[in-house]
Design a protein around this motif. Structure first.
Motif, PDB file in Angstrom:
ATOM      1  N   SER A  24      10.645  -6.659 -12.516  1.00 24.41           N
ATOM      2  CA  SER A  24      10.218  -7.279 -11.271  1.00 24.41           C
ATOM      3  C   SER A  24      10.870  -8.655 -11.105  1.00 24.41           C
ATOM      4  O   SER A  24      11.372  -9.011 -10.036  1.00 24.41           O
ATOM      5  CB  SER A  24       8.688  -7.381 -11.303  1.00 24.41           C
ATOM      6  OG  SER A  24       8.210  -8.098 -10.218  1.00 24.41           O
ATOM      7  N   ALA A  81      10.692  -2.515  -3.650  1.00 21.26           N
ATOM      8  CA  ALA A  81       9.728  -1.453  -3.971  1.00 21.26           C
ATOM      9  C   ALA A  81      10.406  -0.214  -4.564  1.00 21.26           C
ATOM     10  O   ALA A  81       9.962   0.298  -5.605  1.00 21.26           O
ATOM     11  CB  ALA A  81       8.935  -1.080  -2.723  1.00 21.26           C
ATOM     12  N   PRO A 136       3.890   4.357  -6.481  1.00 23.38           N
ATOM     13  CA  PRO A 136       3.986   2.916  -6.731  1.00 23.38           C
ATOM     14  C   PRO A 136       4.849   2.197  -5.690  1.00 23.38           C
ATOM     15  O   PRO A 136       4.504   1.105  -5.233  1.00 23.38           O
ATOM     16  CB  PRO A 136       4.604   2.811  -8.136  1.00 23.38           C
ATOM     17  CG  PRO A 136       5.084   4.168  -8.482  1.00 23.38           C
ATOM     18  CD  PRO A 136       4.325   5.148  -7.644  1.00 23.38           C
ATOM     19  N   SER A 160       2.761   1.841  -2.527  1.00 22.62           N
ATOM     20  CA  SER A 160       1.607   0.952  -2.649  1.00 22.62           C
ATOM     21  C   SER A 160       2.031  -0.513  -2.795  1.00 22.62           C
ATOM     22  O   SER A 160       1.318  -1.405  -2.359  1.00 22.62           O
ATOM     23  CB  SER A 160       0.684   1.394  -3.792  1.00 22.62           C
ATOM     24  OG  SER A 160       1.357   1.381  -5.020  1.00 22.62           O
ATOM     25  N   ILE A 161       3.210  -0.759  -3.369  1.00 26.05           N
ATOM     26  CA  ILE A 161       3.728  -2.134  -3.384  1.00 26.05           C
ATOM     27  C   ILE A 161       3.854  -2.619  -1.942  1.00 26.05           C
ATOM     28  O   ILE A 161       3.448  -3.733  -1.582  1.00 26.05           O
ATOM     29  CB  ILE A 161       5.116  -2.210  -4.084  1.00 26.05           C
ATOM     30  CG1 ILE A 161       4.981  -2.000  -5.593  1.00 26.05           C
ATOM     31  CG2 ILE A 161       5.828  -3.544  -3.787  1.00 26.05           C
ATOM     32  CD1 ILE A 161       6.313  -1.826  -6.328  1.00 26.05           C
ATOM     33  N   PHE A 204      -5.300  -4.256  -4.576  1.00 29.68           N
ATOM     34  CA  PHE A 204      -4.534  -3.021  -4.772  1.00 29.68           C
ATOM     35  C   PHE A 204      -5.376  -1.792  -4.425  1.00 29.68           C
ATOM     36  O   PHE A 204      -4.916  -0.887  -3.716  1.00 29.68           O
ATOM     37  CB  PHE A 204      -4.025  -2.944  -6.219  1.00 29.68           C
ATOM     38  CG  PHE A 204      -3.474  -1.606  -6.578  1.00 29.68           C
ATOM     39  CD1 PHE A 204      -2.246  -1.187  -6.084  1.00 29.68           C
ATOM     40  CD2 PHE A 204      -4.196  -0.740  -7.400  1.00 29.68           C
ATOM     41  CE1 PHE A 204      -1.744   0.075  -6.404  1.00 29.68           C
ATOM     42  CE2 PHE A 204      -3.698   0.513  -7.723  1.00 29.68           C
ATOM     43  CZ  PHE A 204      -2.478   0.923  -7.222  1.00 29.68           C
ATOM     44  N   ALA A 234      -0.137   2.131 -12.278  1.00 33.16           N
ATOM     45  CA  ALA A 234       0.011   1.584 -10.927  1.00 33.16           C
ATOM     46  C   ALA A 234      -0.830   0.323 -10.764  1.00 33.16           C
ATOM     47  O   ALA A 234      -0.380  -0.666 -10.178  1.00 33.16           O
ATOM     48  CB  ALA A 234      -0.414   2.641  -9.907  1.00 33.16           C
ATOM     49  N   VAL A 280       1.482  -2.757  -9.891  1.00 31.67           N
ATOM     50  CA  VAL A 280       1.456  -3.212  -8.507  1.00 31.67           C
ATOM     51  C   VAL A 280       0.474  -4.370  -8.308  1.00 31.67           C
ATOM     52  O   VAL A 280       0.822  -5.404  -7.730  1.00 31.67           O
ATOM     53  CB  VAL A 280       1.092  -2.032  -7.564  1.00 31.67           C
ATOM     54  CG1 VAL A 280       1.071  -2.501  -6.117  1.00 31.67           C
ATOM     55  CG2 VAL A 280       2.076  -0.880  -7.750  1.00 31.67           C
TER      56      VAL A 280
END
Ligand code: FES
Lengths: 106, 393
Positions: free
Chosen positions: B113, B133, B236, B239-240, B268, B347, B351
Protein backbone atom coordinates in the motif's frame (compact mmCIF):
# COMPACT_ATOMS: atom_id res chain seq x y z
CA UNK A 1 -30.71 -33.82 29.10
CA UNK A 2 -28.55 -31.20 30.82
CA UNK A 3 -29.94 -27.78 31.67
CA UNK A 4 -27.98 -24.72 30.58
CA UNK A 5 -28.83 -21.18 31.65
CA UNK A 6 -28.12 -18.37 29.22
CA UNK A 7 -27.82 -14.89 30.73
CA UNK A 8 -28.23 -12.05 28.26
CA UNK A 9 -26.25 -8.82 28.44
CA UNK A 10 -29.30 -7.19 30.08
CA UNK A 11 -29.22 -9.86 32.79
CA UNK A 12 -32.23 -11.86 31.66
CA UNK A 13 -31.97 -15.57 32.42
CA UNK A 14 -33.14 -18.33 30.08
CA UNK A 15 -32.86 -21.87 31.45
CA UNK A 16 -33.12 -24.44 28.66
CA UNK A 17 -32.68 -28.16 28.29
CA UNK A 18 -29.96 -28.86 25.80
CA UNK A 19 -29.73 -31.84 23.50
CA UNK A 20 -26.51 -33.80 23.90
CA UNK A 21 -24.12 -33.55 20.96
CA UNK A 22 -25.38 -30.21 19.65
CA UNK A 23 -23.23 -27.10 19.99
CA UNK A 24 -24.12 -24.49 22.57
CA UNK A 25 -24.51 -22.01 19.68
CA UNK A 26 -27.11 -24.27 18.03
CA UNK A 27 -29.03 -24.55 21.31
CA UNK A 28 -29.04 -20.75 21.68
CA UNK A 29 -30.40 -20.27 18.14
CA UNK A 30 -32.98 -23.01 18.52
CA UNK A 31 -34.31 -21.48 21.71
CA UNK A 32 -34.17 -17.96 20.21
CA UNK A 33 -31.83 -16.62 22.86
CA UNK A 34 -31.04 -13.04 21.82
CA UNK A 35 -27.41 -11.99 21.35
CA UNK A 36 -25.88 -15.06 19.71
CA UNK A 37 -25.52 -14.07 16.05
CA UNK A 38 -23.48 -16.96 14.60
CA UNK A 39 -23.03 -15.55 11.12
CA UNK A 40 -20.99 -18.52 9.91
CA UNK A 41 -23.32 -21.09 11.44
CA UNK A 42 -20.61 -22.91 13.32
CA UNK A 43 -17.60 -22.80 11.02
CA UNK A 44 -15.49 -20.95 13.59
CA UNK A 45 -14.98 -18.21 11.02
CA UNK A 46 -17.01 -15.23 12.21
CA UNK A 47 -16.52 -14.93 15.99
CA UNK A 48 -20.13 -13.74 16.40
CA UNK A 49 -21.13 -16.59 18.70
CA UNK A 50 -18.77 -15.47 21.45
CA UNK A 51 -19.95 -16.20 25.03
CA UNK A 52 -18.52 -16.27 28.53
CA UNK A 53 -18.71 -19.75 30.01
CA UNK A 54 -19.02 -20.59 33.68
CA UNK A 55 -15.40 -21.12 34.88
CA UNK A 56 -16.52 -24.01 37.09
CA UNK A 57 -17.10 -26.01 33.90
CA UNK A 58 -13.81 -25.29 32.13
CA UNK A 59 -12.70 -28.89 32.42
CA UNK A 60 -16.01 -30.37 31.32
CA UNK A 61 -16.05 -28.09 28.28
CA UNK A 62 -12.57 -29.06 27.14
CA UNK A 63 -9.67 -26.98 25.89
CA UNK A 64 -9.78 -24.08 23.44
CA UNK A 65 -8.59 -25.08 19.97
CA UNK A 66 -5.75 -23.20 18.29
CA UNK A 67 -7.97 -21.79 15.58
CA UNK A 68 -10.71 -20.93 18.06
CA UNK A 69 -8.22 -19.12 20.26
CA UNK A 70 -7.07 -17.09 17.30
CA UNK A 71 -10.64 -16.06 16.54
CA UNK A 72 -11.29 -15.14 20.15
CA UNK A 73 -8.67 -12.42 19.86
CA UNK A 74 -10.99 -10.65 17.43
CA UNK A 75 -14.33 -10.72 19.18
CA UNK A 76 -16.35 -7.50 19.38
CA UNK A 77 -16.67 -7.73 23.17
CA UNK A 78 -13.46 -8.12 25.18
CA UNK A 79 -11.94 -11.58 25.42
CA UNK A 80 -11.78 -12.96 28.94
CA UNK A 81 -10.32 -16.19 30.31
CA UNK A 82 -13.81 -17.74 30.20
CA UNK A 83 -14.41 -16.69 26.57
CA UNK A 84 -15.32 -19.37 24.06
CA UNK A 85 -16.90 -19.60 20.64
CA UNK A 86 -20.19 -21.24 21.56
CA UNK A 87 -20.25 -23.08 18.23
CA UNK A 88 -17.14 -24.97 19.29
CA UNK A 89 -18.56 -26.19 22.60
CA UNK A 90 -20.54 -29.45 22.44
CA UNK A 91 -23.26 -30.25 24.93
CA UNK A 92 -22.36 -33.18 27.18
CA UNK A 93 -23.99 -34.58 30.33
CA UNK A 94 -21.49 -32.97 32.64
CA UNK A 95 -22.49 -29.44 31.52
CA UNK A 96 -25.72 -29.74 33.53
CA UNK A 97 -26.22 -26.56 35.56
CA UNK A 98 -23.75 -24.44 33.57
CA UNK A 99 -24.40 -20.75 32.95
CA UNK A 100 -23.41 -19.03 29.71
CA UNK A 101 -23.21 -15.24 29.61
CA UNK A 102 -23.84 -13.50 26.33
CA UNK A 103 -21.75 -10.39 25.68
CA UNK A 104 -23.33 -7.04 24.81
CA UNK A 105 -21.74 -7.04 21.35
CA UNK A 106 -20.96 -9.62 18.69
CA UNK B 1 -51.78 -20.98 2.36
CA UNK B 2 -48.54 -20.76 0.48
CA UNK B 3 -48.40 -18.95 -2.83
CA UNK B 4 -46.47 -19.66 -5.98
CA UNK B 5 -43.39 -17.55 -6.66
CA UNK B 6 -44.52 -14.46 -8.62
CA UNK B 7 -42.89 -13.80 -11.97
CA UNK B 8 -41.82 -10.42 -13.31
CA UNK B 9 -40.83 -9.85 -16.91
CA UNK B 10 -40.26 -6.11 -17.07
CA UNK B 11 -36.79 -5.94 -15.52
CA UNK B 12 -33.88 -5.63 -17.93
CA UNK B 13 -30.43 -6.85 -16.93
CA UNK B 14 -29.10 -3.45 -17.97
CA UNK B 15 -31.32 -1.83 -15.30
CA UNK B 16 -29.96 -4.19 -12.66
CA UNK B 17 -26.41 -3.42 -13.74
CA UNK B 18 -26.94 0.33 -13.63
CA UNK B 19 -28.71 0.51 -10.26
CA UNK B 20 -30.25 -2.59 -8.69
CA UNK B 21 -31.46 -0.91 -5.50
CA UNK B 22 -34.85 0.47 -6.66
CA UNK B 23 -35.53 -2.94 -8.23
CA UNK B 24 -34.52 -4.74 -5.04
CA UNK B 25 -36.90 -2.52 -3.10
CA UNK B 26 -39.75 -3.41 -5.39
CA UNK B 27 -38.97 -7.15 -5.19
CA UNK B 28 -38.59 -7.02 -1.41
CA UNK B 29 -42.02 -5.52 -1.07
CA UNK B 30 -43.60 -7.92 -3.57
CA UNK B 31 -42.75 -11.35 -2.13
CA UNK B 32 -40.05 -13.37 -0.31
CA UNK B 33 -38.91 -14.74 -3.68
CA UNK B 34 -39.66 -13.32 -7.13
CA UNK B 35 -38.74 -14.99 -10.40
CA UNK B 36 -37.04 -12.42 -12.58
CA UNK B 37 -37.26 -13.49 -16.19
CA UNK B 38 -34.15 -11.76 -17.42
CA UNK B 39 -32.00 -13.15 -14.58
CA UNK B 40 -33.53 -16.63 -14.93
CA UNK B 41 -33.57 -16.94 -11.15
CA UNK B 42 -35.99 -16.52 -8.29
CA UNK B 43 -34.44 -13.65 -6.35
CA UNK B 44 -34.58 -13.58 -2.55
CA UNK B 45 -34.16 -10.06 -1.22
CA UNK B 46 -35.19 -9.97 2.46
CA UNK B 47 -32.59 -10.18 5.20
CA UNK B 48 -34.33 -12.72 7.43
CA UNK B 49 -35.11 -15.07 4.56
CA UNK B 50 -31.48 -15.16 3.40
CA UNK B 51 -30.28 -15.77 6.95
CA UNK B 52 -32.75 -18.66 7.31
CA UNK B 53 -31.73 -20.14 3.95
CA UNK B 54 -28.05 -20.03 4.86
CA UNK B 55 -28.75 -21.97 8.05
CA UNK B 56 -30.18 -24.88 6.08
CA UNK B 57 -27.65 -26.04 3.53
CA UNK B 58 -29.42 -29.38 3.08
CA UNK B 59 -32.51 -27.74 1.63
CA UNK B 60 -30.60 -24.93 -0.07
CA UNK B 61 -27.48 -26.48 -1.53
CA UNK B 62 -24.39 -24.82 -2.95
CA UNK B 63 -23.52 -27.85 -5.03
CA UNK B 64 -24.94 -27.69 -8.50
CA UNK B 65 -24.31 -30.35 -11.12
CA UNK B 66 -24.87 -27.98 -14.02
CA UNK B 67 -22.89 -25.08 -12.61
CA UNK B 68 -20.77 -23.09 -14.99
CA UNK B 69 -18.29 -22.49 -12.19
CA UNK B 70 -17.53 -26.22 -12.17
CA UNK B 71 -17.08 -26.24 -15.90
CA UNK B 72 -14.71 -23.29 -15.92
CA UNK B 73 -12.75 -23.85 -12.71
CA UNK B 74 -13.20 -27.50 -11.80
CA UNK B 75 -14.95 -28.79 -8.71
CA UNK B 76 -14.36 -26.03 -6.15
CA UNK B 77 -15.29 -25.87 -2.48
CA UNK B 78 -17.65 -23.00 -3.26
CA UNK B 79 -19.93 -25.56 -4.92
CA UNK B 80 -19.67 -28.31 -2.32
CA UNK B 81 -21.62 -28.90 0.87
CA UNK B 82 -21.21 -30.66 4.18
CA UNK B 83 -18.02 -32.52 5.06
CA UNK B 84 -16.58 -32.32 1.52
CA UNK B 85 -16.72 -28.53 1.76
CA UNK B 86 -15.59 -28.37 5.38
CA UNK B 87 -12.50 -30.49 4.75
CA UNK B 88 -11.26 -28.35 1.87
CA UNK B 89 -12.05 -25.22 3.77
CA UNK B 90 -10.03 -26.39 6.75
CA UNK B 91 -7.08 -26.94 4.45
CA UNK B 92 -6.87 -23.25 3.58
CA UNK B 93 -8.18 -21.73 6.79
CA UNK B 94 -4.82 -21.36 8.46
CA UNK B 95 -3.69 -18.82 5.85
CA UNK B 96 -6.73 -16.65 6.56
CA UNK B 97 -6.74 -16.77 10.35
CA UNK B 98 -6.86 -13.37 12.01
CA UNK B 99 -3.64 -14.14 13.88
CA UNK B 100 -1.78 -15.13 10.71
CA UNK B 101 -3.03 -11.96 9.08
CA UNK B 102 -1.90 -9.75 11.91
CA UNK B 103 1.48 -11.38 12.40
CA UNK B 104 2.36 -12.14 8.83
CA UNK B 105 0.28 -10.54 6.10
CA UNK B 106 -0.32 -7.11 7.61
CA UNK B 107 3.30 -6.00 7.18
CA UNK B 108 3.28 -7.07 3.53
CA UNK B 109 -0.01 -5.32 2.82
CA UNK B 110 1.37 -2.20 4.44
CA UNK B 111 4.49 -2.25 2.29
CA UNK B 112 2.46 -2.73 -0.88
CA UNK B 113 0.00 0.00 0.00
CA UNK B 114 2.84 2.36 0.91
CA UNK B 115 4.54 1.76 -2.44
CA UNK B 116 1.36 2.29 -4.48
CA UNK B 117 0.51 5.52 -2.68
CA UNK B 118 4.10 6.76 -3.03
CA UNK B 119 3.80 6.21 -6.78
CA UNK B 120 0.93 8.70 -7.11
CA UNK B 121 1.62 11.01 -4.17
CA UNK B 122 3.18 13.77 -6.28
CA UNK B 123 0.50 13.74 -8.99
CA UNK B 124 -2.30 15.60 -7.22
CA UNK B 125 -5.04 13.64 -8.98
CA UNK B 126 -5.73 10.04 -10.00
CA UNK B 127 -8.40 7.48 -10.60
CA UNK B 128 -8.10 5.26 -7.55
CA UNK B 129 -9.50 2.27 -9.40
CA UNK B 130 -6.41 1.50 -11.46
CA UNK B 131 -3.76 3.31 -9.46
CA UNK B 132 -4.56 1.90 -6.03
CA UNK B 133 -7.51 -0.45 -5.55
CA UNK B 134 -6.92 -2.88 -8.43
CA UNK B 135 -3.14 -3.27 -8.00
CA UNK B 136 -3.47 -3.47 -4.21
CA UNK B 137 -6.04 -6.26 -4.32
CA UNK B 138 -4.13 -8.14 -6.99
CA UNK B 139 -0.69 -7.87 -5.38
CA UNK B 140 -2.10 -8.88 -2.00
CA UNK B 141 -3.73 -11.93 -3.57
CA UNK B 142 -0.49 -12.98 -5.30
CA UNK B 143 1.26 -12.93 -1.91
CA UNK B 144 -1.57 -14.67 -0.10
CA UNK B 145 -1.72 -17.47 -2.63
CA UNK B 146 2.05 -17.83 -2.78
CA UNK B 147 2.42 -17.30 -6.54
CA UNK B 148 5.71 -16.08 -7.98
CA UNK B 149 6.59 -14.17 -11.14
CA UNK B 150 2.99 -13.21 -11.89
CA UNK B 151 2.26 -9.52 -12.50
CA UNK B 152 -0.74 -7.85 -10.91
CA UNK B 153 -2.17 -7.14 -14.34
CA UNK B 154 -1.95 -10.80 -15.32
CA UNK B 155 -3.70 -11.96 -12.17
CA UNK B 156 -6.39 -9.31 -12.65
CA UNK B 157 -6.95 -10.54 -16.22
CA UNK B 158 -7.21 -14.16 -15.09
CA UNK B 159 -9.65 -13.18 -12.39
CA UNK B 160 -11.89 -11.30 -14.81
CA UNK B 161 -11.73 -14.03 -17.45
CA UNK B 162 -12.63 -16.75 -14.93
CA UNK B 163 -15.53 -14.75 -13.57
CA UNK B 164 -16.81 -13.93 -17.03
CA UNK B 165 -16.58 -17.61 -17.89
CA UNK B 166 -18.52 -18.57 -14.77
CA UNK B 167 -21.24 -16.11 -15.70
CA UNK B 168 -21.30 -16.98 -19.40
CA UNK B 169 -24.90 -18.21 -19.47
CA UNK B 170 -25.30 -17.44 -23.15
CA UNK B 171 -22.34 -19.66 -24.04
CA UNK B 172 -20.40 -16.97 -25.92
CA UNK B 173 -17.44 -18.89 -27.47
CA UNK B 174 -15.04 -15.96 -27.12
CA UNK B 175 -15.69 -15.70 -23.38
CA UNK B 176 -15.26 -19.47 -23.02
CA UNK B 177 -11.96 -19.33 -24.89
CA UNK B 178 -10.61 -16.57 -22.67
CA UNK B 179 -11.67 -18.46 -19.54
CA UNK B 180 -9.95 -21.63 -20.78
CA UNK B 181 -6.79 -19.68 -21.50
CA UNK B 182 -6.84 -18.08 -18.04
CA UNK B 183 -7.40 -21.48 -16.43
CA UNK B 184 -4.33 -22.83 -18.22
CA UNK B 185 -2.31 -19.83 -17.07
CA UNK B 186 -3.30 -20.43 -13.47
CA UNK B 187 -2.45 -24.13 -13.69
CA UNK B 188 1.01 -23.31 -15.04
CA UNK B 189 1.59 -20.72 -12.31
CA UNK B 190 0.67 -23.32 -9.67
CA UNK B 191 2.95 -25.94 -11.22
CA UNK B 192 5.83 -23.49 -11.09
CA UNK B 193 5.71 -23.11 -7.29
CA UNK B 194 3.96 -26.13 -5.83
CA UNK B 195 7.08 -28.17 -5.10
CA UNK B 196 8.66 -25.20 -3.39
CA UNK B 197 5.65 -24.78 -1.11
CA UNK B 198 5.69 -28.46 -0.24
CA UNK B 199 9.30 -28.19 0.88
CA UNK B 200 9.03 -24.77 2.52
CA UNK B 201 5.90 -24.62 4.68
CA UNK B 202 4.78 -21.01 5.03
CA UNK B 203 1.54 -19.09 5.62
CA UNK B 204 0.58 -18.86 1.91
CA UNK B 205 -2.56 -20.63 0.71
CA UNK B 206 -0.70 -23.00 -1.61
CA UNK B 207 1.49 -24.09 1.25
CA UNK B 208 -1.54 -24.62 3.51
CA UNK B 209 -3.19 -26.73 0.81
CA UNK B 210 -0.30 -29.13 0.36
CA UNK B 211 0.73 -29.28 4.00
CA UNK B 212 -2.73 -29.56 5.60
CA UNK B 213 -3.74 -32.49 7.77
CA UNK B 214 -5.84 -33.63 4.81
CA UNK B 215 -3.77 -32.25 1.93
CA UNK B 216 -5.59 -31.40 -1.29
CA UNK B 217 -4.81 -33.31 -4.45
CA UNK B 218 -3.77 -31.39 -7.54
CA UNK B 219 -7.33 -31.22 -8.97
CA UNK B 220 -8.61 -29.73 -5.73
CA UNK B 221 -5.72 -27.28 -5.60
CA UNK B 222 -6.27 -26.13 -9.16
CA UNK B 223 -10.00 -25.69 -8.74
CA UNK B 224 -9.81 -23.91 -5.40
CA UNK B 225 -6.99 -21.58 -6.40
CA UNK B 226 -9.10 -20.58 -9.38
CA UNK B 227 -12.14 -19.89 -7.27
CA UNK B 228 -10.03 -17.79 -4.90
CA UNK B 229 -8.59 -15.85 -7.85
CA UNK B 230 -12.01 -15.42 -9.43
CA UNK B 231 -13.68 -14.48 -6.19
CA UNK B 232 -10.93 -12.90 -4.12
CA UNK B 233 -9.79 -9.96 -6.18
CA UNK B 234 -12.74 -7.73 -6.91
CA UNK B 235 -14.10 -7.73 -3.35
CA UNK B 236 -11.13 -6.06 -1.66
CA UNK B 237 -10.72 -3.84 -4.71
CA UNK B 238 -14.32 -2.71 -4.68
CA UNK B 239 -14.50 -2.27 -0.93
CA UNK B 240 -11.40 -0.04 -0.91
CA UNK B 241 -13.23 2.20 -3.37
CA UNK B 242 -16.66 2.07 -1.69
CA UNK B 243 -15.19 2.89 1.69
CA UNK B 244 -13.18 5.77 0.21
CA UNK B 245 -16.25 7.04 -1.61
CA UNK B 246 -18.42 6.74 1.51
CA UNK B 247 -15.96 8.75 3.58
CA UNK B 248 -15.33 11.37 0.89
CA UNK B 249 -19.07 11.90 0.49
CA UNK B 250 -19.62 12.28 4.25
CA UNK B 251 -17.12 14.81 5.62
CA UNK B 252 -18.29 14.57 9.23
CA UNK B 253 -17.78 10.82 9.34
CA UNK B 254 -14.47 11.18 7.58
CA UNK B 255 -13.27 13.65 10.21
CA UNK B 256 -14.20 11.21 12.97
CA UNK B 257 -12.37 8.33 11.31
CA UNK B 258 -9.27 10.44 10.75
CA UNK B 259 -9.30 11.49 14.40
CA UNK B 260 -9.81 7.93 15.59
CA UNK B 261 -8.32 5.22 13.36
CA UNK B 262 -10.00 2.54 15.46
CA UNK B 263 -13.21 3.50 13.64
CA UNK B 264 -11.66 2.21 10.39
CA UNK B 265 -12.97 -1.34 10.79
CA UNK B 266 -16.45 -0.06 11.64
CA UNK B 267 -16.43 2.17 8.58
CA UNK B 268 -15.33 -0.81 6.50
CA UNK B 269 -18.29 -2.92 7.67
CA UNK B 270 -20.64 -0.07 6.81
CA UNK B 271 -19.08 0.35 3.36
CA UNK B 272 -19.68 -3.29 2.42
CA UNK B 273 -23.22 -3.15 3.80
CA UNK B 274 -23.86 -0.01 1.74
CA UNK B 275 -22.39 -1.35 -1.51
CA UNK B 276 -21.91 -5.09 -1.11
CA UNK B 277 -19.15 -6.24 -3.50
CA UNK B 278 -20.87 -9.59 -3.98
CA UNK B 279 -24.47 -8.58 -4.51
CA UNK B 280 -25.95 -11.97 -5.37
CA UNK B 281 -25.00 -15.63 -5.26
CA UNK B 282 -26.99 -18.73 -6.19
CA UNK B 283 -28.37 -21.69 -4.28
CA UNK B 284 -30.24 -24.79 -5.48
CA UNK B 285 -33.45 -25.92 -3.79
CA UNK B 286 -33.23 -29.66 -3.05
CA UNK B 287 -36.82 -30.36 -1.91
CA UNK B 288 -40.22 -28.69 -2.07
CA UNK B 289 -40.23 -26.15 0.72
CA UNK B 290 -42.10 -23.08 1.88
CA UNK B 291 -40.15 -19.85 2.29
CA UNK B 292 -42.07 -17.28 4.35
CA UNK B 293 -45.28 -18.17 2.54
CA UNK B 294 -44.08 -18.86 -1.00
CA UNK B 295 -43.64 -22.33 -2.42
CA UNK B 296 -40.23 -23.28 -3.74
CA UNK B 297 -39.86 -26.52 -5.65
CA UNK B 298 -37.06 -29.06 -5.72
CA UNK B 299 -34.68 -28.04 -8.49
CA UNK B 300 -35.47 -24.33 -8.36
CA UNK B 301 -32.47 -22.05 -8.72
CA UNK B 302 -32.62 -19.11 -6.36
CA UNK B 303 -30.43 -16.03 -6.16
CA UNK B 304 -29.66 -14.69 -2.69
CA UNK B 305 -29.42 -10.93 -3.12
CA UNK B 306 -27.33 -9.95 -0.13
CA UNK B 307 -26.95 -6.52 -1.70
CA UNK B 308 -30.72 -6.17 -1.29
CA UNK B 309 -30.83 -7.70 2.20
CA UNK B 310 -28.19 -5.25 3.35
CA UNK B 311 -30.58 -2.44 2.41
CA UNK B 312 -33.70 -4.09 3.81
CA UNK B 313 -35.56 -1.32 5.63
CA UNK B 314 -37.11 -3.86 7.98
CA UNK B 315 -33.61 -4.17 9.31
CA UNK B 316 -31.73 -0.93 8.67
CA UNK B 317 -33.02 2.63 9.06
CA UNK B 318 -32.24 4.83 6.05
CA UNK B 319 -30.61 1.85 4.39
CA UNK B 320 -29.41 3.79 1.36
CA UNK B 321 -27.20 6.15 3.33
CA UNK B 322 -23.62 5.51 4.42
CA UNK B 323 -23.60 5.88 8.20
CA UNK B 324 -20.85 4.19 10.12
CA UNK B 325 -22.49 5.21 13.38
CA UNK B 326 -25.70 3.30 12.73
CA UNK B 327 -26.47 0.75 15.49
CA UNK B 328 -24.08 -2.15 15.10
CA UNK B 329 -25.78 -5.26 13.80
CA UNK B 330 -24.87 -8.04 11.43
CA UNK B 331 -24.92 -7.56 7.66
CA UNK B 332 -24.70 -10.18 4.93
CA UNK B 333 -21.86 -8.84 2.80
CA UNK B 334 -19.69 -11.84 3.73
CA UNK B 335 -22.60 -14.21 3.26
CA UNK B 336 -23.65 -16.45 6.14
CA UNK B 337 -23.50 -20.09 7.05
CA UNK B 338 -20.79 -22.60 6.15
CA UNK B 339 -19.68 -20.57 3.13
CA UNK B 340 -19.16 -17.40 5.18
CA UNK B 341 -16.36 -15.55 3.40
CA UNK B 342 -13.02 -17.18 4.24
CA UNK B 343 -11.25 -13.92 3.40
CA UNK B 344 -13.32 -11.73 5.72
CA UNK B 345 -10.50 -11.10 8.16
CA UNK B 346 -8.01 -10.40 5.40
CA UNK B 347 -10.34 -7.77 3.96
CA UNK B 348 -11.04 -6.21 7.35
CA UNK B 349 -7.34 -5.82 8.05
CA UNK B 350 -6.26 -4.79 4.58
CA UNK B 351 -9.03 -2.36 3.73
CA UNK B 352 -10.27 -1.06 7.08
CA UNK B 353 -6.98 -0.90 8.95
CA UNK B 354 -4.30 -0.41 6.34
CA UNK B 355 -5.08 0.87 2.85
CA UNK B 356 -7.87 3.37 3.38
CA UNK B 357 -6.47 4.94 6.58
CA UNK B 358 -3.08 5.26 4.86
CA UNK B 359 -4.69 6.88 1.82
CA UNK B 360 -6.45 9.54 3.89
CA UNK B 361 -3.46 10.29 6.05
CA UNK B 362 -0.98 10.54 3.17
CA UNK B 363 -2.95 12.45 0.53
CA UNK B 364 -3.79 15.86 1.97
CA UNK B 365 -7.24 17.27 1.49
CA UNK B 366 -8.31 14.26 -0.53
CA UNK B 367 -11.53 15.07 -2.36
CA UNK B 368 -13.94 13.93 -5.06
CA UNK B 369 -13.86 15.71 -8.39
CA UNK B 370 -17.17 17.39 -9.26
CA UNK B 371 -16.11 17.45 -12.92
CA UNK B 372 -15.48 13.68 -12.95
CA UNK B 373 -18.00 11.84 -10.77
CA UNK B 374 -17.44 8.30 -9.53
CA UNK B 375 -19.11 5.56 -11.54
CA UNK B 376 -20.62 2.51 -9.86
CA UNK B 377 -21.71 -0.53 -11.82
CA UNK B 378 -22.97 -4.10 -11.47
CA UNK B 379 -25.40 -6.19 -9.51
CA UNK B 380 -23.99 -9.75 -9.10
CA UNK B 381 -20.71 -7.99 -8.42
CA UNK B 382 -21.06 -4.31 -7.69
CA UNK B 383 -18.61 -1.55 -6.98
CA UNK B 384 -17.12 1.70 -8.23
CA UNK B 385 -15.51 1.19 -11.63
CA UNK B 386 -14.01 4.65 -11.57
CA UNK B 387 -13.19 6.89 -8.62
CA UNK B 388 -11.41 10.07 -9.74
CA UNK B 389 -10.00 12.10 -6.84
CA UNK B 390 -7.73 15.06 -6.29
CA UNK B 391 -5.52 16.16 -3.39
CA UNK B 392 -3.11 18.96 -2.45
CA UNK B 393 0.57 18.62 -3.33
S1 FES C 1 -20.81 -19.33 14.55
FE1 FES C 1 -19.23 -18.29 13.55
S2 FES C 1 -17.57 -18.57 14.88
FE2 FES C 1 -19.17 -19.62 15.87
Amino acid sequence: MPTITFITAEGKQHAVTAEIGRSVMEIALEKSIPGVVAECNGSAACATCHCYFDPAFTEAIGPVGEHESDMLDFTAAPRRPESRLSCQVRVVDTLDGMTVRIPAMQ
Amino acid sequence: MAHAVPVVSDIAVSDLLADPYPIYKRLREMAPAVYVDSARLALVTRFDDIMAIERDSETFASSNPGSLVNKVMGHTMMRKDGEAHAMERRAVEISFRPGTIKNHWAAQFEATSDRLIADIESQGAADLFDTLAAPMASLALIELLGLKDVSWQTLACWSQALMDGAGNYSGDPEISARATEAAAGVDAAIDAVIAWHRENPNPAVLSSMVNAENPMNIEQIRANIKVIIGGGLNEPRDSILSLTLGLLSNPAQRAEVMANPDLGPLAFEEAIRWISPIGMYPRRVTRDVELSGVELRAGDQIGLCVGAANRDDRRFDNPDSFDLFRPKQPHLAFGAGPHFCAGAWVARQMVGRIVVPMLFSRLKNLRLRPDAPARIHGWVFRGPVSLPVAWDI
